[in-house]
Design an enzyme around this catalytic site. Structure first.
Site, mmCIF file in Angstrom:
data_model
loop_
_atom_site.group_PDB
_atom_site.id
_atom_site.type_symbol
_atom_site.label_atom_id
_atom_site.label_comp_id
_atom_site.label_asym_id
_atom_site.label_seq_id
_atom_site.Cartn_x
_atom_site.Cartn_y
_atom_site.Cartn_z
ATOM 1 N N ASP A 3 28.652 100.707 46.647
ATOM 2 C CA ASP A 3 27.948 99.422 46.584
ATOM 3 C C ASP A 3 26.519 99.482 47.140
ATOM 4 O O ASP A 3 26.322 99.741 48.325
ATOM 5 C CB ASP A 3 28.700 98.362 47.387
ATOM 6 C CG ASP A 3 30.171 98.271 47.043
ATOM 7 O OD1 ASP A 3 30.815 99.324 46.893
ATOM 8 O OD2 ASP A 3 30.682 97.150 46.960
ATOM 9 N N ASN A 60 33.424 91.447 42.917
ATOM 10 C CA ASN A 60 33.712 90.033 43.153
ATOM 11 C C ASN A 60 32.455 89.174 43.281
ATOM 12 O O ASN A 60 32.527 87.946 43.174
ATOM 13 C CB ASN A 60 34.585 89.859 44.403
ATOM 14 C CG ASN A 60 33.933 90.406 45.659
ATOM 15 O OD1 ASN A 60 33.545 91.569 45.702
ATOM 16 N ND2 ASN A 60 33.837 89.588 46.693
ATOM 17 N N HIS A 61 31.289 89.796 43.505
ATOM 18 C CA HIS A 61 30.029 89.049 43.541
ATOM 19 C C HIS A 61 29.271 89.151 42.216
ATOM 20 O O HIS A 61 28.065 88.909 42.175
ATOM 21 C CB HIS A 61 29.135 89.553 44.678
ATOM 22 C CG HIS A 61 29.699 89.297 46.047
ATOM 23 N ND1 HIS A 61 30.146 88.066 46.443
ATOM 24 C CD2 HIS A 61 29.882 90.126 47.107
ATOM 25 C CE1 HIS A 61 30.586 88.138 47.692
ATOM 26 N NE2 HIS A 61 30.438 89.368 48.114
ATOM 27 N N HIS A 173 33.919 98.280 47.445
ATOM 28 C CA HIS A 173 34.045 96.941 48.029
ATOM 29 C C HIS A 173 34.052 96.923 49.552
ATOM 30 O O HIS A 173 33.419 96.059 50.150
ATOM 31 C CB HIS A 173 35.283 96.199 47.524
ATOM 32 C CG HIS A 173 35.463 94.842 48.143
ATOM 33 N ND1 HIS A 173 34.574 93.803 47.931
ATOM 34 C CD2 HIS A 173 36.418 94.352 48.981
ATOM 35 C CE1 HIS A 173 34.985 92.731 48.607
ATOM 36 N NE2 HIS A 173 36.097 93.038 49.249
ATOM 37 N N HIS A 175 32.835 99.091 51.716
ATOM 38 C CA HIS A 175 31.561 99.600 52.248
ATOM 39 C C HIS A 175 31.706 100.727 53.274
ATOM 40 O O HIS A 175 30.712 101.167 53.849
ATOM 41 C CB HIS A 175 30.731 98.465 52.877
ATOM 42 C CG HIS A 175 30.241 97.454 51.899
ATOM 43 N ND1 HIS A 175 29.251 96.550 52.193
ATOM 44 C CD2 HIS A 175 30.603 97.199 50.619
ATOM 45 C CE1 HIS A 175 29.028 95.759 51.150
ATOM 46 N NE2 HIS A 175 29.850 96.156 50.182
#
Length: 263
Positions: A3, A60-61, A173, A175
């Site tokens: 990410d 999810n974002h 997700h 991180h």
């Protein structure tokens, strides 16, 4: 690459990813936190492509920045893959995308899939069943799955469920890179989380002040993206005929003399 988070993540991606291009035939970058920690905007997408990304995945974002709706309409310019397991047939974009990848041995077919987990996450369709349906196709070539999920157990479950049917299941997700890098018995490469690409002195990307205040006071507190030196985390996977024959973790931290290293 894990990410990409806010300005620091975009910066280190732009400065360091070009040095890795000669070591990879194809580069997948998760960009769902690129716009200030929430979503993908045009600046982030353009920067990732310029740095050498061949495909950008989300999570999810995915819908948190308005730019993404426009970017998804320009499929020829922006190779974006959003989570496959959204139930609404009118959901913008695509949940998988196939590419013809040029390698030293010739041209090979690679399909990138983005999935969203359900444990401790928002309600979406069953990602396991979504993969069953997709894998009924016979034109996917080698399959690489970015599983954007919270629970390590769900990621491990997905990898075991797909073992032998896809080349790799790499988690995103949370991180934080995990030390469970392996090739499963059926030939599927797995790591529960690739880690993230963002500010090194942070709490999973945020300035530490915000999360600490919330933990101490138990009250909501606004989070802001941290700045300063950044780290870049990712995974190298070597694939032959929809089977992994090698997998290695990779980490680079700005300002550290050792530079990037495989582990």
């Amino acid at each position: 690459m894990g990410d990409v988070f806010a300005a620091a993540g975009r910066r280190v991606l732009g400065s360091h990813l070009p040095s890795l291009r000669s070591r990879a035939d194809f580069i997948v970058v998760n960009m769902e936190n690129a716009a200030g920690g929430f979503g993908l905007h045009r600046e982030g997408a353009d920067g990732a492509l310029k740095a050498g990304a061949h495909c950008m995945t989300l999570g999810n974002h995915a819908w948190h920045h308005k730019d993404v709706y426009v970017l998804m309409q320009d499929e020829g310019t922006y190779p974006i893959v959003r989570p496959l397991n959204y139930s609404d047939p009118g959901t913008p974009g695509v949940g998988w995308r196939s590419f013809d990848v040029k390698t030293a041995q010739g041209t090979e077919r690679l399909t990138v899939v983005n999935l969203l987990g359900r444990v401790f996450m928002e309600a979406v369709d069953n990602p396991f069943r979504a993969m069953d349906t997709l894998l009924e196709r016979d034109d996917l070539g080698s399959v690489f799955v970015d599983f954007h999920a919270e629970a390590t157990s769900e990621k491990q479950g997905m990898a075991r469920y797909l073992d032998g049917r896809v080349a790799a299941v790499i988690g995103t997700h949370t991180h934080v890179p995990t030390a469970d890098t392996r090739i499963l018995p059926g030939g599927t490469a797995f790591q529960a989380d690739a880690g993230f690409t963002g500010p090194y002195e942070s709490i999973i990307g945020s300035d530490p002040h915000g999360p600490i205040e919330r933990f101490v006071t138990e009250r909501p507190h606004r989070y802001g993206a941290a700045d300063g030196p950044a780290e870049l985390n990712g995974v190298f996977v070597q694939i032959e005929g929809n089977r992994a024959v090698g997998i290695e973790r990779y980490r680079y931290v700005e300002g550290q003399e050792s530079g990037g290293q495989l582990s």
